[in-house]
Enzyme design. Structure first.
Site, short mmCIF file in Angstrom:
data_model
loop_
_atom_site.label_atom_id
_atom_site.label_comp_id
_atom_site.label_asym_id
_atom_site.label_seq_id
_atom_site.Cartn_x
_atom_site.Cartn_y
_atom_site.Cartn_z
N ARG A 89 69.54 5.91 40.12
CA ARG A 89 70.92 5.22 39.84
C ARG A 89 71.41 4.58 41.24
O ARG A 89 71.04 4.73 42.16
CB ARG A 89 71.79 6.34 39.19
CG ARG A 89 71.35 6.78 38.13
CD ARG A 89 72.35 7.96 37.56
NE ARG A 89 71.90 8.71 36.23
CZ ARG A 89 71.37 9.94 36.39
NH1 ARG A 89 70.85 10.28 37.52
NH2 ARG A 89 71.02 10.54 34.92
N LYS A 112 73.91 13.07 38.70
CA LYS A 112 74.63 12.86 37.73
C LYS A 112 74.84 14.24 36.89
O LYS A 112 75.65 14.45 36.41
CB LYS A 112 74.54 11.61 37.08
CG LYS A 112 75.49 11.22 35.86
CD LYS A 112 75.25 10.02 35.20
CE LYS A 112 76.43 9.88 34.12
NZ LYS A 112 76.29 8.55 33.48
N HIS A 125 72.20 -1.69 36.65
CA HIS A 125 71.66 -0.70 35.87
C HIS A 125 70.48 -0.69 35.33
O HIS A 125 69.81 0.13 34.79
CB HIS A 125 72.95 -0.16 35.31
CG HIS A 125 72.66 1.41 34.75
ND1 HIS A 125 72.54 2.40 35.61
CD2 HIS A 125 72.46 1.99 33.42
CE1 HIS A 125 72.18 3.61 34.85
NE2 HIS A 125 72.10 3.28 33.62
N ARG A 143 67.07 0.27 36.03
CA ARG A 143 66.68 1.52 35.89
C ARG A 143 66.21 1.67 34.23
O ARG A 143 65.33 2.49 34.24
CB ARG A 143 68.06 2.63 35.86
CG ARG A 143 67.81 4.10 35.28
CD ARG A 143 69.15 4.87 35.69
NE ARG A 143 69.19 6.00 35.02
CZ ARG A 143 68.58 7.15 35.38
NH1 ARG A 143 67.55 7.26 36.69
NH2 ARG A 143 68.50 8.38 34.75
N HIS A 200 66.42 12.87 33.43
CA HIS A 200 66.95 13.29 32.17
C HIS A 200 66.64 14.25 31.68
O HIS A 200 65.30 14.86 31.89
CB HIS A 200 66.29 12.35 31.15
CG HIS A 200 66.96 10.66 31.28
ND1 HIS A 200 66.17 9.42 31.70
CD2 HIS A 200 68.18 10.03 31.14
CE1 HIS A 200 66.66 8.37 32.00
NE2 HIS A 200 68.06 8.56 31.30
N TYR A 241 66.57 4.88 27.62
CA TYR A 241 66.17 4.07 28.81
C TYR A 241 64.88 3.55 28.65
O TYR A 241 64.48 2.90 29.91
CB TYR A 241 66.44 5.03 29.94
CG TYR A 241 67.90 4.96 30.48
CD1 TYR A 241 68.22 4.13 31.40
CD2 TYR A 241 68.56 5.77 29.94
CE1 TYR A 241 69.49 4.45 31.92
CE2 TYR A 241 70.07 6.06 30.33
CZ TYR A 241 70.57 5.32 31.25
OH TYR A 241 71.80 5.27 31.79
#
Length: 350
Positions: free
Chosen positions: A201, A226, A302, A305, A328, A337
């Protein structure tokens, strides 16, 4: 026991109960003060102690928001929480908690949408406002007579997950645009390359420290992320080359020092995309070709990613291997994603 005192601004009703704090409120008319006192007495007889405190009628949203920002925000991993909390404070700050209705929150929701905010961004605003109301109830023991007003309204429909991947040639033009940046912008090419190679990120890239980069072992360690957990990322040959091209101070420190925060980088990113598009249009003109309107259009940092995650799967990595790179925790989020190129998949099928 209730007592009534006439003051310059009206009649003050004051209720004292043994073992409980004194409750008071001022009214223009004595009859209103007496009616309020009778209602409080009834609530006390019913045992509704929370309703007696009247804290929601004396505490402003700003006071609760400030308390939350001080006590909770430093431990939050989502970088936008502070922005959303301050936006809610700017809207409802002067109002007492009991005065904020679902109708008011719904109007705020509609105004945000009308101002051009995406449904997902509006949902983030509402979610954070709800967190602050919940903090008032649970952590500050403030009874909200009508409950959390955010929970009383409908939220905007969740938008479809973005599936934007890099088109053929877009990465090359992005790197050209980065190369054309003024000399003070050091590391723009490298941060773009690392984003595509590692799926990190933007916040993780900007906080990356040389002390956590091991060139020999080809790894980069993120102490925090995150989701609140640490992870170690494997570095490809391209990623290693990007890091090797950057100046590395003896004392260490952050890998990318050109941007103080995400907002500063976003401005640099928009200028880079604009230069890349300009270079693409110049090349099309030289070849006497019509530029593709979709080329580099609506491209966010983003999205790199998304591109990186999809490329990891296309390279043959398994689900757990990709998850160790992206961070994740669930397959559902990882799937959002992942957008594997159907053409490459068809080639594998034979």
């Amino acid at each position: 026991m209730a007592t009534f005192v006439q003051r310059g601004n009206g009649w003050q009703a004051r209720i004292r109960r043994r073992g409980a704090p004194t409750i008071s409120r001022t009214f223009d008319l004595k009859v209103d003060a007496e009616g309020w006192a009778r209602e409080v007495e009834r609530e006390h007889q019913r045992g509704n102690i929370a309703a007696l405190s009247q804290e929601a009628q004396r505490t402003t949203f700003a006071e609760v928001a400030d308390a939350w920002i001080k006590a909770v925000l430093p431990s939050r991993r989502d970088h936008g929480a502070g922005t959303y909390a301050r936006a809610a404070k700017a809207k409802f700050g002067p109002y007492f908690l009991a005065a904020i209705r679902g109708l008011d929150v719904a109007a705020w929701r509609d105004n945000l949408l009308a101002a051009g905010y995406s449904p997902q961004t509006v949902i983030h605003h509402l979610r954070l406002a709800s967190v602050i109301f919940t903090y008032a109830e649970r952590d500050m023991s403030i009874h909200l007579p009508a409950g959390n007003p955010v929970k009383a309204i409908s939220k905007p429909a969740t938008p479809k997950a973005r599936d934007r991947r890099l088109r053929a040639g877009e990465l090359d033009y992005l790197l050209r645009g980065a190369q054309q940046a003024r000399k003070q912008v050091i590391g723009l090419q490298q941060i773009i390359s690392l984003a595509v190679e590692t799926s990190m990120r933007l916040g993780e890239l900007l906080s990356l420290d040389w002390g956590h980069v091991d060139i020999k072992r080809r790894t980069a360690h993120l102490p925090t992320s995150k989701n609140g957990e640490s992870r170690t990322i494997a570095l490809s040959t391209v990623a290693i080359a990007a890091l090797a091209a950057l100046p590395r101070p003896i004392a260490g420190g952050r890998v990318f020092t050109g941007w103080a925060n995400k907002d500063g980088f976003e401005r640099t990113w928009r200028r880079c995309v604009a230069r890349a598009r300009e270079a693409y249009e110049d090349d099309c003109a030289a070849r006497v070709e019509k530029p593709d309107a979709a080329f580099l259009a609506d491209l966010r940092f983003h999205d790199l990613r998304h591109e990186a995650t999809s490329r990891l799967f296309e390279k043959g990595l398994g689900i757990m291997e990709v998850a160790s790179m992206t961070g994740h925790k669930s397959l559902a989020m990882l799937k959002r994603y992942t957008h594997v190129d159907a053409k490459r998949l068809a080639q594998k099928l034979g």
